[in-house]
Scaffold this motif. Structure first.
Motif, short mmCIF file in Angstrom:
data_model
loop_
_atom_site.label_atom_id
_atom_site.label_comp_id
_atom_site.label_asym_id
_atom_site.label_seq_id
_atom_site.Cartn_x
_atom_site.Cartn_y
_atom_site.Cartn_z
N LYS A 217 18.84 13.53 -108.08
CA LYS A 217 18.20 13.70 -106.55
C LYS A 217 16.71 12.94 -106.48
N ALA A 218 16.04 12.61 -107.66
CA ALA A 218 14.97 12.31 -107.71
C ALA A 218 14.42 11.50 -108.95
N LEU A 219 13.54 10.62 -108.93
CA LEU A 219 13.08 9.70 -110.17
C LEU A 219 11.69 10.05 -110.25
N GLY B 141 12.13 18.23 -100.46
CA GLY B 141 11.60 17.27 -99.83
C GLY B 141 12.67 16.19 -99.37
N LYS B 142 12.22 15.22 -98.78
CA LYS B 142 13.11 14.51 -97.94
C LYS B 142 13.30 13.25 -98.80
N ARG C 57 17.42 11.42 -102.58
CA ARG C 57 18.30 11.97 -101.72
C ARG C 57 17.51 13.13 -101.06
N ARG C 58 17.86 13.80 -100.21
CA ARG C 58 17.46 14.93 -99.38
C ARG C 58 17.52 16.11 -100.47
#
Length: 151
Positions: A38-40, A16-17, A10-11
């Motif tokens: 939000k990230a991996l 980061g986008k 996700r943004r």
């Protein structure tokens, strides 16, 4: 301080986008980005998961587009009838809004369409048949016939 490669799901403001791979600090990556979904981690497994999610999204988009095309074909054949008050000289006093059209489609045909999906959504006031365009999905536009007659 270690650098940590993260792949964004996700943004995230100022970091980061969606779809970017960014180097962030180890603690920030593990304690905030991954923990909050939000990230991996930018490993082979993480990249496979993201590729699978993108493929599922494309399949879902194709399915929705096909359904919208089928609905567009069905709407081409439908004529929505309204009776309006008219004066002596044949001019109508009432107007039919997109809200009325959407409500009648739901009641009579069981088709649910959002009133905001109508393109050039102006109230129909002219007696006779008027063609209105509806954007059902990205790039799928249907035409519906609205017929106004005297009471």
């Amino acid at each position: 301080m270690y650098k940590y490669e993260s792949y964004f799901i996700r943004r995230c403001e100022k970091v980061g986008k969606k779809g970017e791979i960014v180097n962030v600090s180890d603690g920030y990556g593990q304690n905030f980005l991954i923990k909050n979904g939000k990230a991996l981690m930018a490993t082979e497994t993480g990249k496979k998961i993201v590729a699978q999610q993108e493929e599922e999204k494309k399949q879902e988009d194709l399915k929705k587009k096909e359904e919208a095309q089928e609905l567009a074909k069905k709407l081409e054949t439908i004529v929505v009838e309204f009776k309006v008050k008219t004066g002596k000289d044949g001019k109508s006093f009432d107007h039919v809004s997109t809200k009325h059209i959407a409500k009648k489609l739901l009641e009579e045909h069981g088709i649910k369409i959002d009133k905001r999906k109508f393109i050039n959504a102006y109230p129909v006031g002219a007696l006779g048949t008027t063609k209105l365009k509806i954007e059902l999905y990205k790039g799928v536009i249907a035409t519906i016939n609205v017929h106004l007659s005297e009471k």
